[in-house]
Design an enzyme around this catalytic site. Structure first.
Site, mmCIF file in Angstrom:
data_model
loop_
_atom_site.group_PDB
_atom_site.id
_atom_site.type_symbol
_atom_site.label_atom_id
_atom_site.label_comp_id
_atom_site.label_asym_id
_atom_site.label_seq_id
_atom_site.Cartn_x
_atom_site.Cartn_y
_atom_site.Cartn_z
ATOM 1 N N LYS A 97 0.810 -1.203 0.000
ATOM 2 C CA LYS A 97 0.000 0.000 0.000
ATOM 3 C C LYS A 97 0.850 1.262 0.000
ATOM 4 O O LYS A 97 0.384 2.335 -0.344
ATOM 5 C CB LYS A 97 -0.889 0.021 1.258
ATOM 6 C CG LYS A 97 -1.863 -1.096 1.394
ATOM 7 C CD LYS A 97 -2.592 -0.947 2.768
ATOM 8 C CE LYS A 97 -3.406 -2.176 3.054
ATOM 9 N NZ LYS A 97 -3.970 -2.128 4.412
ATOM 10 N N GLY A 98 2.102 1.127 0.443
ATOM 11 C CA GLY A 98 2.911 2.306 0.768
ATOM 12 C C GLY A 98 3.108 3.319 -0.333
ATOM 13 O O GLY A 98 3.351 4.496 -0.053
ATOM 14 N N GLU A 121 7.741 2.692 -6.017
ATOM 15 C CA GLU A 121 7.885 2.108 -4.675
ATOM 16 C C GLU A 121 8.019 3.221 -3.630
ATOM 17 O O GLU A 121 8.524 4.306 -3.937
ATOM 18 C CB GLU A 121 9.123 1.185 -4.691
ATOM 19 C CG GLU A 121 9.438 0.469 -3.404
ATOM 20 C CD GLU A 121 8.355 -0.486 -2.921
ATOM 21 O OE1 GLU A 121 7.219 -0.018 -2.699
ATOM 22 O OE2 GLU A 121 8.648 -1.676 -2.717
ATOM 23 N N ASP A 147 14.329 -0.852 1.384
ATOM 24 C CA ASP A 147 14.931 -1.028 2.706
ATOM 25 C C ASP A 147 15.955 -2.167 2.611
ATOM 26 O O ASP A 147 17.088 -1.936 2.199
ATOM 27 C CB ASP A 147 13.792 -1.314 3.689
ATOM 28 C CG ASP A 147 14.229 -1.447 5.119
ATOM 29 O OD1 ASP A 147 15.202 -0.786 5.511
ATOM 30 O OD2 ASP A 147 13.600 -2.222 5.873
ATOM 31 N N LYS A 204 17.036 3.348 1.773
ATOM 32 C CA LYS A 204 17.827 3.189 3.002
ATOM 33 C C LYS A 204 18.933 2.187 2.694
ATOM 34 O O LYS A 204 18.851 1.020 3.071
ATOM 35 C CB LYS A 204 16.940 2.594 4.118
ATOM 36 C CG LYS A 204 16.219 3.594 4.979
ATOM 37 C CD LYS A 204 15.762 2.937 6.282
ATOM 38 C CE LYS A 204 14.336 2.501 6.219
ATOM 39 N NZ LYS A 204 13.785 2.023 7.507
ATOM 40 N N PHE A 236 13.290 4.354 11.179
ATOM 41 C CA PHE A 236 11.970 3.911 10.737
ATOM 42 C C PHE A 236 11.145 5.171 10.475
ATOM 43 O O PHE A 236 11.001 6.033 11.342
ATOM 44 C CB PHE A 236 11.294 3.024 11.784
ATOM 45 C CG PHE A 236 10.066 2.366 11.216
ATOM 46 C CD1 PHE A 236 10.172 1.211 10.450
ATOM 47 C CD2 PHE A 236 8.811 2.932 11.394
ATOM 48 C CE1 PHE A 236 9.050 0.624 9.881
ATOM 49 C CE2 PHE A 236 7.679 2.350 10.825
ATOM 50 C CZ PHE A 236 7.806 1.195 10.073
ATOM 51 N N VAL A 237 10.640 5.292 9.256
ATOM 52 C CA VAL A 237 9.964 6.535 8.869
ATOM 53 C C VAL A 237 8.484 6.307 8.568
ATOM 54 O O VAL A 237 8.073 5.197 8.201
ATOM 55 C CB VAL A 237 10.661 7.208 7.654
ATOM 56 C CG1 VAL A 237 12.028 7.730 8.051
ATOM 57 C CG2 VAL A 237 10.771 6.255 6.471
ATOM 58 N N ASP A 258 3.591 3.685 6.602
ATOM 59 C CA ASP A 258 2.809 3.500 7.829
ATOM 60 C C ASP A 258 3.609 2.890 8.976
ATOM 61 O O ASP A 258 4.690 2.343 8.782
ATOM 62 C CB ASP A 258 1.638 2.556 7.553
ATOM 63 C CG ASP A 258 2.094 1.100 7.422
ATOM 64 O OD1 ASP A 258 3.056 0.844 6.662
ATOM 65 O OD2 ASP A 258 1.530 0.224 8.100
ATOM 66 N N ARG A 292 -0.105 7.086 7.299
ATOM 67 C CA ARG A 292 0.028 7.196 5.845
ATOM 68 C C ARG A 292 -0.418 8.577 5.355
ATOM 69 O O ARG A 292 -0.001 9.050 4.313
ATOM 70 C CB ARG A 292 -0.826 6.132 5.145
ATOM 71 C CG ARG A 292 -0.391 4.693 5.403
ATOM 72 C CD ARG A 292 -1.131 3.749 4.457
ATOM 73 N NE ARG A 292 -1.078 2.366 4.875
ATOM 74 C CZ ARG A 292 -0.081 1.517 4.605
ATOM 75 N NH1 ARG A 292 0.962 1.944 3.942
ATOM 76 N NH2 ARG A 292 -0.128 0.263 5.008
HETATM 77 P P1 IMP Z 1 12.283 -4.250 1.659
HETATM 78 O O1 IMP Z 1 12.878 -4.520 3.026
HETATM 79 O O2 IMP Z 1 13.231 -3.424 0.810
HETATM 80 O O3 IMP Z 1 11.837 -5.505 0.996
HETATM 81 O O4 IMP Z 1 11.010 -3.314 1.897
HETATM 82 C C1 IMP Z 1 9.733 -3.852 2.107
HETATM 83 C C2 IMP Z 1 8.731 -2.851 2.578
HETATM 84 O O5 IMP Z 1 8.941 -2.609 3.970
HETATM 85 C C3 IMP Z 1 8.695 -1.454 1.972
HETATM 86 O O6 IMP Z 1 8.068 -1.388 0.719
HETATM 87 C C4 IMP Z 1 7.876 -0.727 3.034
HETATM 88 O O7 IMP Z 1 6.488 -0.929 2.820
HETATM 89 C C5 IMP Z 1 8.328 -1.399 4.322
HETATM 90 N N1 IMP Z 1 9.299 -0.528 5.030
HETATM 91 C C6 IMP Z 1 10.625 -0.614 5.054
HETATM 92 N N2 IMP Z 1 11.171 0.373 5.799
HETATM 93 C C7 IMP Z 1 10.123 1.123 6.259
HETATM 94 C C8 IMP Z 1 10.028 2.304 7.080
HETATM 95 O O8 IMP Z 1 11.014 2.919 7.546
HETATM 96 N N3 IMP Z 1 8.760 2.762 7.327
HETATM 97 C C9 IMP Z 1 7.637 2.153 6.842
HETATM 98 N N4 IMP Z 1 7.697 1.061 6.054
HETATM 99 C C10 IMP Z 1 8.927 0.543 5.774
#
Ligand code: IMP
Length: 185
Positions: A51-52, A107, A111, A139, A160-161, A167, A173
């Site tokens: 959803k982000g 996206e 992270d 990040k 963590f943002v 969210d 959000r």
């Molecule tokens: P990945 O770890 O790169 O696979 O990221 C997966 C998902 O984790 C992202 O698309 C976000 O929805 C969520 N996410 C990662 N870091 C944050 C954060 O700091 N705040 C909120 N959601 C996060």
């Protein structure tokens, strides 16, 4: 699961603003102009990973001056935090057959890189004309899978943002800026 009911409870977790509404808007306008230049004459499909990314998509698509189509996907990665391997499951798939499109994945944040390092090859197997990734936030210090987005609007440290689509337990959000989340209150 946090259950926030009052404005005070909501606001006390907002530690500080990292990226203002104006900074986001300026960066989105610039990214939209660059995409409009790079993809002129090409059929583009914006793919929002829910959803982000829904807030980012809604601003970015209005900053793109080309005809473009949009589609949505829900993907979830399941992995052990001590391992770099994992699995990505598509919980909601695209409606489009992407073989006739240049796919631009929109996206919210990269992270660990686990989700996109698996999702991009999965989409490439469907033979689109091309696949690229534009992310609002990156990040890089958290990466456990080798993945680099093609376009990043902001690189941030390991906080963590929340806000602008991102969210914490489904809240925040709707903030118009990106803030650091305060878990210690
Ligand atoms: P990945 O770890 O790169 O696979 O990221 C997966 C998902 O984790 C992202 O698309 C976000 O929805 C969520 N996410 C990662 N870091 C944050 C954060 O700091 N705040 C909120 N959601 C996060």
């Amino acid at each position: 699961m946090c259950n926030i009911t009052t404005k005070d409870e909501f606001e006390k977790h907002i530690k500080r603003i990292l990226i203002t509404e104006q900074e986001i808007q300026e960066a989105v306008i610039k990214a939209g102009a660059e995409i409009s230049k790079e993809y002129e004459g090409k059929p583009i499909l914006l793919v929002s990973i829910l959803k982000g990314s829904f807030v980012f998509l809604s601003d970015l698509c209005r900053a793109i001056t080309l005809p473009c189509e949009m589609d949505f996907m829900i993907a979830k990665s399941y992995y052990n935090s001590t391992e770099s391997s994992g699995e990505v499951k598509i919980l909601m798939d695209l409606e489009h057959d992407i073989s006739q499109y240049h796919v631009i994945i929109v996206e919210d944040i990269v992270d660990t890189g686990q989700t996109l390092s698996k999702l991009v090859p999965m989409l490439k197997e469907r033979n689109p004309l091309s696949v690229s990734v534009v992310t609002l936030l990156d990040k890089p210090s958290r990466r456990t899978a080798p993945f680099n987005p093609d376009k990043t609007l902001f690189t941030i440290p390991d906080h963590f943002v929340i806000g602008y689509g991102l969210d914490c337990s489904e809240y925040y959000r709707n903030l118009p800026y990106i803030a650091e989340y305060n878990a210690e209150v």
